[in-house]
Design an enzyme around this catalytic site. Structure first.
Site, PDB file in Angstrom:
ATOM      1  N   ASP A   8      -7.328  13.293  40.960  1.00  0.00           N
ATOM      2  CA  ASP A   8      -7.812  14.520  41.605  1.00  0.00           C
ATOM      3  C   ASP A   8      -9.199  14.208  42.174  1.00  0.00           C
ATOM      4  OD1 ASP A   8      -9.589  14.634  39.491  1.00  0.00           O
ATOM      5  OD2 ASP A   8      -8.961  16.607  38.773  1.00  0.00           O
ATOM      6  N   HIS A   9      -9.897  15.232  42.630  1.00  0.00           N
ATOM      7  CA  HIS A   9     -11.222  15.012  43.233  1.00  0.00           C
ATOM      8  C   HIS A   9     -12.207  14.399  42.233  1.00  0.00           C
ATOM      9  CE1 HIS A   9     -11.029  18.898  41.310  1.00  0.00           C
ATOM     10  NE2 HIS A   9     -12.337  18.871  41.162  1.00  0.00           N
ATOM     11  N   CYS A  65      -8.750  11.618  36.470  1.00  0.00           N
ATOM     12  CA  CYS A  65      -9.395  12.877  36.835  1.00  0.00           C
ATOM     13  C   CYS A  65     -10.801  12.824  36.237  1.00  0.00           C
ATOM     14  CB  CYS A  65      -8.585  14.101  36.385  1.00  0.00           C
ATOM     15  SG  CYS A  65      -8.334  14.305  34.619  1.00  0.00           S
ATOM     16  N   GLY A  66     -11.474  13.950  36.145  1.00  0.00           N
ATOM     17  CA  GLY A  66     -12.837  13.922  35.622  1.00  0.00           C
ATOM     18  C   GLY A  66     -12.888  13.399  34.201  1.00  0.00           C
ATOM     19  N   THR A  67     -12.006  13.928  33.376  1.00  0.00           N
ATOM     20  CA  THR A  67     -11.961  13.534  31.962  1.00  0.00           C
ATOM     21  C   THR A  67     -10.740  12.690  31.606  1.00  0.00           C
ATOM     22  OG1 THR A  67     -10.692  15.511  31.425  1.00  0.00           O
ATOM     23  CG2 THR A  67     -13.111  15.685  31.260  1.00  0.00           C
ATOM     24  N   GLY A  68      -9.716  12.751  32.414  1.00  0.00           N
ATOM     25  CA  GLY A  68      -8.433  12.130  32.092  1.00  0.00           C
ATOM     26  C   GLY A  68      -7.553  13.041  31.251  1.00  0.00           C
ATOM     27  N   ILE A  69      -8.145  14.092  30.728  1.00  0.00           N
ATOM     28  CA  ILE A  69      -7.411  14.955  29.781  1.00  0.00           C
ATOM     29  C   ILE A  69      -6.323  15.762  30.485  1.00  0.00           C
ATOM     30  CG2 ILE A  69      -7.594  16.849  28.128  1.00  0.00           C
ATOM     31  CD1 ILE A  69     -10.503  15.878  27.577  1.00  0.00           C
ATOM     32  N   MET A  71      -4.880  15.307  33.342  1.00  0.00           N
ATOM     33  CA  MET A  71      -3.841  14.420  33.872  1.00  0.00           C
ATOM     34  C   MET A  71      -2.896  13.957  32.762  1.00  0.00           C
ATOM     35  SD  MET A  71      -3.832  13.815  37.128  1.00  0.00           S
ATOM     36  CE  MET A  71      -4.717  13.376  38.632  1.00  0.00           C
ATOM     37  N   HIS A  98       1.745  -0.631  20.436  1.00  0.00           N
ATOM     38  CA  HIS A  98       2.296   0.272  19.428  1.00  0.00           C
ATOM     39  C   HIS A  98       3.085   1.440  20.016  1.00  0.00           C
ATOM     40  CE1 HIS A  98      -0.784  -0.972  16.087  1.00  0.00           C
ATOM     41  NE2 HIS A  98      -0.321  -2.008  16.771  1.00  0.00           N
ATOM     42  N   HIS A 133       7.340  -0.588  15.400  1.00  0.00           N
ATOM     43  CA  HIS A 133       6.904   0.458  16.337  1.00  0.00           C
ATOM     44  C   HIS A 133       8.072   1.052  17.115  1.00  0.00           C
ATOM     45  CE1 HIS A 133       2.871  -0.639  15.358  1.00  0.00           C
ATOM     46  NE2 HIS A 133       3.093  -1.900  15.701  1.00  0.00           N
TER      47      HIS A 133
END
Ligand code: RB5
Length: 151
Positions: A8-9, A65-69, A71, A98, A133
């Site tokens: 994103d931006h 994105c800004g935080t990755g959260i 997304m 894993h 795993h």
């Protein structure tokens, strides 16, 4: 390996750095936007990348994105996606070994480009360990199947 990526931006500049890295590594990629500085909604960019990876058209997806959260949350709603939010090199390696993650999310406002590109290199270059795993990843996917109503 074919990589789909989007931002994103808030992640636009790091996405451009990742594209340069992928080019230097001779890895095929496609950019699914955004390519503007104006404010956009991250789910609109997470979804096409996640769908391309889930369908098998692309092997891996990378979102910024800004935080990755945002997304990572959006990508993980798509059936078949295991998207890891990663801001350190230890986790980049571990999440491939894993969790067999097929998507990576990062926050441009959280880490600098040097670390982010190291993370991308490690994440792309690390194989799933399988073994103990395997069943854990299968149990995760069973949860997804249970709550998507498809067995
Ligand atoms: C955009 O301001 C920001 O909310 C977005 O880039 C991302 O951090 C959301 O999780």
């Amino acid at each position: 390996m074919k990589v789909a990526l989007a931002a994103d931006h808030g992640g636009l500049h790091l996405k451009e750095e990742i594209k340069k890295l992928l080019t230097s590594m001779q890895i095929t990629f496609e950019d699914f936007g955004c390519n503007c500085e104006t404010s956009v909604d991250y789910p609109d960019y997470a979804l096409p990348v996640a769908e391309k990876v889930a369908s098998g058209e692309f092997d891996r997806g990378i979102l910024v994105c800004g935080t990755g959260i945002g997304m990572s949350i959006a990508a993980n709603k798509v059936r078949g996606i295991r998207c890891a939010l990663v801001h350190d090199t230890f986790s980049a390696k571990a999440t491939r070994e894993h969790n067999d993650t097929n998507m990576l999310a990062m926050g441009e406002r959280v880490i600098g480009p040097g670390l982010a590109l190291d993370i991308v290199k490690i994440w792309l270059g690390t194989e799933f360990e399988g073994g103990r795993h395997e069943n854990r990843v299968k149990k995760v996917m069973d949860i997804e199947a249970k709550y998507s109503g498809v067995k």
